[in-house]
Scaffold this motif. Structure first.
Motif, mmCIF file in Angstrom:
data_model
loop_
_atom_site.group_PDB
_atom_site.id
_atom_site.type_symbol
_atom_site.label_atom_id
_atom_site.label_comp_id
_atom_site.label_asym_id
_atom_site.label_seq_id
_atom_site.Cartn_x
_atom_site.Cartn_y
_atom_site.Cartn_z
ATOM 1 N N ASN A 131 4.423 32.680 -46.265
ATOM 2 C CA ASN A 131 3.947 31.340 -46.601
ATOM 3 C C ASN A 131 2.575 31.419 -47.255
ATOM 4 O OD1 ASN A 131 5.491 31.077 -43.720
ATOM 5 N ND2 ASN A 131 6.000 29.428 -45.138
ATOM 6 N N HIS A 132 1.831 32.460 -46.924
ATOM 7 C CA HIS A 132 0.517 32.635 -47.559
ATOM 8 C C HIS A 132 0.098 34.101 -47.535
ATOM 9 C CE1 HIS A 132 -3.310 31.445 -49.177
ATOM 10 N NE2 HIS A 132 -3.866 32.300 -48.345
ATOM 11 N N VAL A 133 -0.508 34.542 -48.644
ATOM 12 C CA VAL A 133 -1.095 35.884 -48.704
ATOM 13 C C VAL A 133 -2.597 35.670 -48.930
ATOM 14 C CG1 VAL A 133 -1.185 38.069 -49.982
ATOM 15 C CG2 VAL A 133 1.019 36.917 -49.619
ATOM 16 N N VAL A 134 -3.406 36.074 -47.959
ATOM 17 C CA VAL A 134 -4.849 35.850 -48.089
ATOM 18 C C VAL A 134 -5.383 36.650 -49.280
ATOM 19 C CG1 VAL A 134 -7.112 36.101 -46.971
ATOM 20 C CG2 VAL A 134 -5.132 35.386 -45.621
ATOM 21 N N ASP A 135 -6.157 35.976 -50.134
ATOM 22 C CA ASP A 135 -6.741 36.634 -51.298
ATOM 23 C C ASP A 135 -8.034 37.330 -50.855
ATOM 24 O OD1 ASP A 135 -7.938 37.408 -53.615
ATOM 25 O OD2 ASP A 135 -7.970 35.410 -54.537
ATOM 26 N N VAL A 136 -7.941 38.657 -50.748
ATOM 27 C CA VAL A 136 -9.059 39.418 -50.177
ATOM 28 C C VAL A 136 -10.322 39.337 -51.049
ATOM 29 C CG1 VAL A 136 -8.458 41.667 -51.163
ATOM 30 C CG2 VAL A 136 -9.618 41.559 -48.990
ATOM 31 N N THR A 137 -10.146 39.022 -52.325
ATOM 32 C CA THR A 137 -11.316 38.927 -53.200
ATOM 33 C C THR A 137 -12.179 37.697 -52.829
ATOM 34 O OG1 THR A 137 -10.199 37.645 -54.910
ATOM 35 C CG2 THR A 137 -10.073 40.042 -55.116
ATOM 36 N N GLN A 138 -11.585 36.762 -52.075
ATOM 37 C CA GLN A 138 -12.321 35.564 -51.645
ATOM 38 C C GLN A 138 -12.978 35.733 -50.272
ATOM 39 O OE1 GLN A 138 -12.336 32.637 -53.694
ATOM 40 N NE2 GLN A 138 -11.528 34.190 -55.102
ATOM 41 N N ILE A 139 -12.743 36.882 -49.622
ATOM 42 C CA ILE A 139 -13.264 37.102 -48.269
ATOM 43 C C ILE A 139 -14.628 37.774 -48.351
ATOM 44 C CG2 ILE A 139 -12.803 38.391 -46.095
ATOM 45 C CD1 ILE A 139 -10.887 36.038 -46.595
ATOM 46 N N LYS A 140 -15.606 37.202 -47.645
ATOM 47 C CA LYS A 140 -16.963 37.779 -47.698
ATOM 48 C C LYS A 140 -17.137 38.914 -46.710
ATOM 49 C CE LYS A 140 -19.200 33.546 -49.253
ATOM 50 N NZ LYS A 140 -18.202 32.581 -48.727
ATOM 51 N N ASN A 141 -16.556 38.760 -45.518
ATOM 52 C CA ASN A 141 -16.739 39.772 -44.474
ATOM 53 C C ASN A 141 -15.395 40.393 -44.101
ATOM 54 O OD1 ASN A 141 -19.615 38.975 -44.029
ATOM 55 N ND2 ASN A 141 -18.597 37.066 -43.440
ATOM 56 N N GLY A 142 -15.316 41.716 -44.288
ATOM 57 C CA GLY A 142 -14.062 42.418 -43.994
ATOM 58 C C GLY A 142 -13.859 42.615 -42.497
ATOM 59 N N LYS A 143 -12.683 43.151 -42.126
ATOM 60 C CA LYS A 143 -12.414 43.503 -40.731
ATOM 61 C C LYS A 143 -13.502 44.498 -40.295
ATOM 62 C CE LYS A 143 -7.522 43.168 -41.887
ATOM 63 N NZ LYS A 143 -6.243 43.857 -42.118
ATOM 64 N N PRO A 144 -14.056 44.440 -39.094
ATOM 65 C CA PRO A 144 -13.626 43.697 -37.906
ATOM 66 C C PRO A 144 -14.055 42.230 -37.833
ATOM 67 C CG PRO A 144 -15.523 45.057 -37.384
ATOM 68 C CD PRO A 144 -15.164 45.354 -38.811
ATOM 69 N N ASP A 145 -14.719 41.706 -38.870
ATOM 70 C CA ASP A 145 -15.061 40.287 -38.847
ATOM 71 C C ASP A 145 -13.755 39.472 -38.811
ATOM 72 O OD1 ASP A 145 -17.622 38.430 -39.694
ATOM 73 O OD2 ASP A 145 -15.708 37.587 -40.396
ATOM 74 N N PRO A 146 -13.750 38.321 -38.124
ATOM 75 C CA PRO A 146 -12.502 37.534 -38.034
ATOM 76 C C PRO A 146 -12.133 36.759 -39.296
ATOM 77 C CG PRO A 146 -14.278 36.453 -36.820
ATOM 78 C CD PRO A 146 -14.810 37.793 -37.232
ATOM 79 N N GLU A 147 -13.020 36.754 -40.313
ATOM 80 C CA GLU A 147 -12.821 35.855 -41.463
ATOM 81 C C GLU A 147 -11.421 35.925 -42.093
ATOM 82 O OE1 GLU A 147 -15.731 36.312 -44.603
ATOM 83 O OE2 GLU A 147 -14.785 34.751 -45.830
ATOM 84 N N ILE A 148 -10.909 37.118 -42.281
ATOM 85 C CA ILE A 148 -9.620 37.239 -43.003
ATOM 86 C C ILE A 148 -8.465 36.616 -42.197
ATOM 87 C CG2 ILE A 148 -9.197 39.648 -42.245
ATOM 88 C CD1 ILE A 148 -8.037 40.118 -45.134
ATOM 89 N N PHE A 149 -8.451 36.828 -40.864
ATOM 90 C CA PHE A 149 -7.387 36.228 -40.042
ATOM 91 C C PHE A 149 -7.591 34.717 -39.902
ATOM 92 C CE2 PHE A 149 -6.499 40.618 -39.078
ATOM 93 C CZ PHE A 149 -5.111 40.621 -38.977
ATOM 94 N N LEU A 150 -8.861 34.286 -39.773
ATOM 95 C CA LEU A 150 -9.142 32.841 -39.670
ATOM 96 C C LEU A 150 -8.736 32.131 -40.958
ATOM 97 C CD1 LEU A 150 -12.594 32.806 -37.821
ATOM 98 C CD2 LEU A 150 -10.356 32.082 -36.926
ATOM 99 N N THR A 151 -8.962 32.784 -42.100
ATOM 100 C CA THR A 151 -8.569 32.199 -43.384
ATOM 101 C C THR A 151 -7.046 32.056 -43.445
ATOM 102 O OG1 THR A 151 -10.487 33.196 -44.419
ATOM 103 C CG2 THR A 151 -8.749 32.458 -45.900
ATOM 104 N N GLY A 152 -6.346 33.071 -42.978
ATOM 105 C CA GLY A 152 -4.879 33.023 -42.951
ATOM 106 C C GLY A 152 -4.398 31.821 -42.145
ATOM 107 N N ALA A 153 -4.962 31.637 -40.942
ATOM 108 C CA ALA A 153 -4.556 30.520 -40.074
ATOM 109 C C ALA A 153 -4.870 29.181 -40.741
ATOM 110 C CB ALA A 153 -5.265 30.622 -38.723
ATOM 111 N N ALA A 154 -6.067 29.089 -41.328
ATOM 112 C CA ALA A 154 -6.468 27.829 -41.975
ATOM 113 C C ALA A 154 -5.526 27.492 -43.132
ATOM 114 C CB ALA A 154 -7.911 27.938 -42.464
#
Ligand code: BG6
Ligand code: MG
Length: 218
Positions: A131-154
């Motif tokens: 349903n969605h593929v997070v665009d990693v180029t839009q993520i400021k903080n990589g794993k282990p930061d939660p941003e990428i998973f939080l973006t997916g949920a949002a």
């Protein structure tokens, strides 16, 4: 459980091995003692951060331009390797799990640190399940930061607490947990110490297991 958010490399397909081989080739060329054990630190980590970890094995200083060139060299080799990916390279049980999730109305997203992720999903012929593929180029903080998973949920419009995240990397498990999601780790108990649930192989991942584990979470 309303959504499952997947990592790609090492969960959907075994491209984690190709990342390793491509870095290994660069490290050999630079005379750096890079091995499988050290490679664990690179899993889930962005291309440039991975390069920094490898260069830290030696004591040569590189300019930013040289670093970009080295990262490109690794990526070109990696891209050669993933050209050969086919649907037969899906890890065991993954396609049936994606089907089961869709049929049950559970939303699916991809939270991969890899800029090559959309290409790999296409090669595997599984893009339509997501349903969605997070665009990693839009993520400021990589794993282990939660941003990428939080973006997916949002992007899916679901609360983190209603999500299950699936990962094979320590940094990824940390990212899921700090996002407030239920973390499923694929790997050994030693590698997946912080996961809520550990499976040795993707073949163990079923809708029933994910649903009941999430429902019974602490
Ligand atoms: C992650 C991998 O999924 O993507 C890492 O686990 C990799 O090993 C990272 O470095 C970035 O990938 P890419 O394809 O953008 O270099
Ligand atoms: Mg991974």
């Amino acid at each position: 459980m309303k959504a499952v958010i997947f990592d790609l490399d090492g969960v959907i397909t075994d491209t984690a091995e190709y990342h390793y081989l491509a870095w290994k080739s660069l490290a050999d060329e630079l005379g750096l003692p890079f091995d499988k054990e050290y490679n664990e630190k690179l899993k889930g980590v962005s291309r440039m951060e991975s390069l920094e970890l490898i260069l830290a094995l030696g004591n040569t200083e590189y300019t930013d331009e040289e670093k970009y060139q080295l990262a490109d060299q690794k990526n070109e080799l990696y891209k050669e390797m993933i050209k050969k990916v086919t649907p037969a390279d899906l890890l065991p049980g993954i396609e049936s799990l994606l089907k089961e999730l869709r049929e049950a109305g559970i939303l699916i997203a991809l939270a991969s640190a890899s800029k090559n992720a959309p290409f790999i999903l296409d090669r595997l012929e599984v893009t339509h399940y997501f349903n969605h593929v997070v665009d990693v180029t839009q993520i400021k903080n990589g794993k282990p930061d939660p941003e990428i998973f939080l973006t997916g949920a949002a992007k899916l419009g679901v609360l983190p607490a209603d999500c299950v995240g699936v990962e094979d990397a320590e940094a990824g498990i940390e990212s899921i947990r700090s996002a407030g999601m239920y973390a499923v780790g694929v790997g050994t108990p030693a590698q997946m110490q912080k996961a809520d649930l550990i499976v040795a192989s993707t073949s163990e991942l079923t809708l029933d297991l994910l649903k009941s584990s999430h429902a019974n979470r602490a």
